[in-house]
Structure formats: structure tokens, C-alpha cells
Design a protein around this motif. Structure first.
Motif, PDB file in Angstrom:
ATOM      1  N   PHE A 176       0.467  -3.801  -1.589  1.00 39.22           N
ATOM      2  CA  PHE A 176       1.453  -3.623  -0.520  1.00 39.22           C
ATOM      3  C   PHE A 176       1.038  -4.293   0.789  1.00 39.22           C
ATOM      4  O   PHE A 176       1.858  -4.962   1.426  1.00 39.22           O
ATOM      5  CB  PHE A 176       1.719  -2.139  -0.294  1.00 39.22           C
ATOM      6  CG  PHE A 176       2.322  -1.453  -1.480  1.00 39.22           C
ATOM      7  CD1 PHE A 176       3.398  -2.005  -2.154  1.00 39.22           C
ATOM      8  CD2 PHE A 176       1.817  -0.251  -1.942  1.00 39.22           C
ATOM      9  CE1 PHE A 176       3.965  -1.382  -3.250  1.00 39.22           C
ATOM     10  CE2 PHE A 176       2.368   0.386  -3.040  1.00 39.22           C
ATOM     11  CZ  PHE A 176       3.449  -0.181  -3.698  1.00 39.22           C
ATOM     12  N   GLY A 182       6.837  -5.019  -1.980  1.00 38.65           N
ATOM     13  CA  GLY A 182       7.484  -3.859  -1.397  1.00 38.65           C
ATOM     14  C   GLY A 182       7.773  -3.976   0.089  1.00 38.65           C
ATOM     15  O   GLY A 182       8.315  -3.042   0.686  1.00 38.65           O
ATOM     16  N   GLN A 183       7.451  -5.117   0.681  1.00 41.62           N
ATOM     17  CA  GLN A 183       7.719  -5.333   2.096  1.00 41.62           C
ATOM     18  C   GLN A 183       9.128  -5.914   2.278  1.00 41.62           C
ATOM     19  O   GLN A 183       9.690  -6.511   1.344  1.00 41.62           O
ATOM     20  CB  GLN A 183       6.681  -6.283   2.694  1.00 41.62           C
ATOM     21  CG  GLN A 183       5.259  -5.766   2.643  1.00 41.62           C
ATOM     22  CD  GLN A 183       5.093  -4.463   3.394  1.00 41.62           C
ATOM     23  OE1 GLN A 183       5.547  -4.328   4.529  1.00 41.62           O
ATOM     24  NE2 GLN A 183       4.462  -3.484   2.748  1.00 41.62           N
ATOM     25  N   ILE A 238       8.605   0.553  -5.119  1.00 43.47           N
ATOM     26  CA  ILE A 238       9.220  -0.684  -4.654  1.00 43.47           C
ATOM     27  C   ILE A 238      10.697  -0.391  -4.426  1.00 43.47           C
ATOM     28  O   ILE A 238      11.415  -0.038  -5.355  1.00 43.47           O
ATOM     29  CB  ILE A 238       9.062  -1.826  -5.680  1.00 43.47           C
ATOM     30  CG1 ILE A 238       7.583  -2.070  -6.023  1.00 43.47           C
ATOM     31  CG2 ILE A 238       9.725  -3.107  -5.167  1.00 43.47           C
ATOM     32  CD1 ILE A 238       6.752  -2.618  -4.894  1.00 43.47           C
TER      33      ILE A 238
END
Length: 346
Positions: A176, A182-183, A238
Motif C-alpha cells: 500500500f 489501493g491508492q 482494495i
């Protein structure tokens, strides 16, 4: 009794890859572990076997580089995080060959001129050689593709796609924060592409020179693709619309023509917005020319065994290369000028 030579080996560092290499040396029929370097105070003084899940072997880890530089050994497996040029040169000058997973040595012509001169002088002093290899770059960008090209008389383009499914890796900080899965979607950080350009560009440039198509331009580009749906992976969640996959393409050109290409496809889901034709972890190699080939490499390993399997992909080839490197002419050696690396199992 076998009359094969025994190689005295020092393992340098015990990270994920180094620990696997350490165990491979301990178990190798033609190698004797004689030294072990660790950077951690907590590991210093411990038996090498304890640090890699093997039985005790009577070799204690040390964080003293000078102690090991003074030790009699044939080869050092140099697998530390980051490179210490003084350390490397001292080891070579002391008469120890080096096989490393560091990427600085794939193609001497692309090295910093000052560092290259220092390393070559150390090799002359110690009558030693240094060789960089691993799984990627190394095996897949050099050793694997040469036999595929050996049946061709016209070469157009070689494309290597690497697929790495990171969804089972339980490393939230790595996935991450560092990698950016997931950003929120944003422009690709070009610094990531430039980082890969160094290692993979130099490895492919070695290949280009070997096949008579010296590389005069290297391009690095990165892309991101969003996850279509929310999902849970080993490291966390996510969300839909955030980064689910990333692709970095390193393209090498000869006289303006694309001749060699490496694409790193890293992802936590194949359900992404772009059609990247993602598949399970492994490699796909395509040669284009007068004898085109398409080769798919998969890893037929159960998911629960995957974390224990992957370090060997990078660690084992350096171990197997030790006899070849010890017999090589002094200097910075490459896959294209060394004999084929053949393992021994008994």
C-alpha cells in the motif's frame, strides 16, 4: 569418494533471498559455508543454520566485514540491500570472487565509469571476477532468451512480459505505501520506471550487444489501472476505483528501432479497467523475426506454498553460478561471456 572441487563460500546478508541462498550453500554437495555476514546486531553470533531453518553448521554470523574480508574463501554470495563499493572492492582484491543479485553489474558499459574502474582494478589485484544474476533481471532477460534467439537469422523484436500477482502477499506497508496499490488513481510516478530502467535496461543492453544490435536508446514508461470492484487481499482492502495493477515497460532501441522490450505487470487483481491480458504469475516471452516463438512460463505451485517457493527463483541461480564464476577470467563477467550455468545435485 568424489574428486569434485569443494568451494569455500561466504554468504553476505540474510534477507529473504539471502536466507534461501544460505540454505542452498549449506545443502550443496560441492560447497562449504565458511562465513556469514549479517547487518543486524541481533543476528550476530547466531549459527548460520539457525538463521535459515537448517541444522547447526558451526559457522557463526558476524557483522564485521573486515573479519570476513580477511577470511580464506573462493566466493562471496553478495546479497545485501544497497551496495557498498568499498566493501565489494575489498572482497575482490582479497582474492574472493563475487556472485551477486545486485543489478549494478549486468552490463559494464552502463556502469558509472569511476566505480567500474575501481571494480576492475580490484579484480586485477585479486585475480577475481564478479557476476550479477538472479531471476529477473538475469535468468529471464539473459539466459532463458538466448536459446530462443539461437534459431533465428532475422530479429525484429523480443518482448518479455512478467506477471506478478501480489494479492497473497501479507505485507501492507510494501503493497500500500511503497508500491501504491489501493491508492487513488494519479499519474504514474516516473521515478519508479526510471528505477527499473537501470537494472532491466542494462541487462537487455548486454543482450543487445551480444546479438549484434547494440542499444543506443532506452525508454521507460509506467501505467496504472484501477480495480473495477472492491476486494480483500492478504494485506487488506482494495477499494473499487483505486490502483489495482501497474505496468512498467522498458524498451530498448537500436538505431531508432525497437528490438528488446520488458514489461513488468504487477497486480492485486485481474479485474481491472484496462485490457492488459493479465494472467497468473510467471513470464510470457515472444520473439518476432523469421522464426517467431511464443513461450509461456507458469509456476505450478499451490498458493499455500508460494511464499516459500519464490525466493528460490532468485537465490538458486547465483549459487549454481559459483563454479563458473570461480573459473572465469578476472573482471566483471556477464551471462553472454560465461559458459552455460549447469547445476549439480549430488
Amino acid at each position: 569418494m568424489s574428486d569434485r572441487r569443494k568451494y569455500r563460500v561466504i554468504q553476505w546478508a540474510t534477507g529473504n533471498i539471502g536466507s534461501r541462498a544460505l540454505r542452498a550453500v549449506i545443502e550443496h554437495p560441492d560447497m562449504d559455508l565458511v562465513g556469514l555476514y549479517v547487518s543486524s546486531e541481533a543476528k550476530a553470533g547466531k549459527d548460520a543454520g539457525e538463521l535459515c531453518g537448517a541444522d547447526p553448521v558451526g559457522v557463526k554470523a558476524t557483522n564485521s566485514a573486515q573479519e570476513l574480508i580477511a577470511l580464506d574463501a573462493d566466493c562471496v554470495l553478495y546479497m545485501r540491500q544497497g551496495i557498498d563499493w568499498d566493501e565489494v572492492c575489498a572482497l575482490l582484491a582479497s582474492g574472493k570472487n563475487i556472485v551477486t543479485t545486485r543489478g549494478e553489474f549486468h552490463y559494464p558499459a552502463m556502469m558509472d565509469a569511476g566505480n567500474r574502474a575501481r571494480v576492475e582494478e580490484a579484480c586485477r589485484t585479486g585475480s577475481t571476477s564478479i557476476y550479477s544474476t538472479g531471476s529477473s533481471p538475469g535468468f529471464i532477460t539473459e539466459a532463458f532468451v538466448v536459446p530462443l534467439l539461437s534459431i533465428a537469422r532475422r530479429h525484429d523484436l523480443l518482448t518479455i512480459d512478467e506477471y506478478a500477482d501480489c494479492s497473497s502477499r501479507n505485507s501492507p506497508d510494501m503493497l500500500f505505501r511503497i508500491m501504491g496499490f489501493g491508492q487513488p488513481m494519479a499519474p504514474f510516478d516516473q521515478r519508479r520506471a526510471e528505477h527499473l530502467k537501470g537494472d532491466f535496461g542494462s541487462s537487455l543492453s548486454q543482450l543487445g550487444e551480444a546479438i549484434g544490435l547494440p542499444i543506443d536508446e532506452i525508454d521507460a514508461q509506467g501505467e496504472l489501472s484501477a480495480a473495477r470492484n472492491r476486494l480483500e487481499i492478504a494485506a487488506g482492502v482494495i477499494e473499487a476505483g483505486t490502483v489495482g495493477a501497474m505496468r512498467t515497460t522498458i524498451t530498448c532501441k537500436h538505431k531508432g528501432r525497437e528490438v528488446l522490450r520488458f514489461r513488468a505487470n504487477w497486480y492485486v487483481t485481474t479485474d481491472i479497467e484496462d485490457d492488459w491480458q493479465l494472467r497468473d504469475s510467471g513470464w510470457r516471452v515472444r520473439t518476432e523475426g523469421d522464426t517467431p516463438l511464443l513461450v509461456d512460463v507458469h509456476f505450478p505451485v499451490p498458493e499455500e506454498d508460494y511464499a516459500a517457493f519464490t525466493p528460490g527463483l532468485t537465490a538458486h541461480r547465483p549459487v549454481n553460478a559459483i563454479p563458473v564464476v570461480c573459473a572465469a577470467e578476472p573482471g566483471i563477467r556477464t551471462t553472454s561471456d560465461l559458459p552455460q550455468i549447469i547445476p549439480t545435485f549430488s
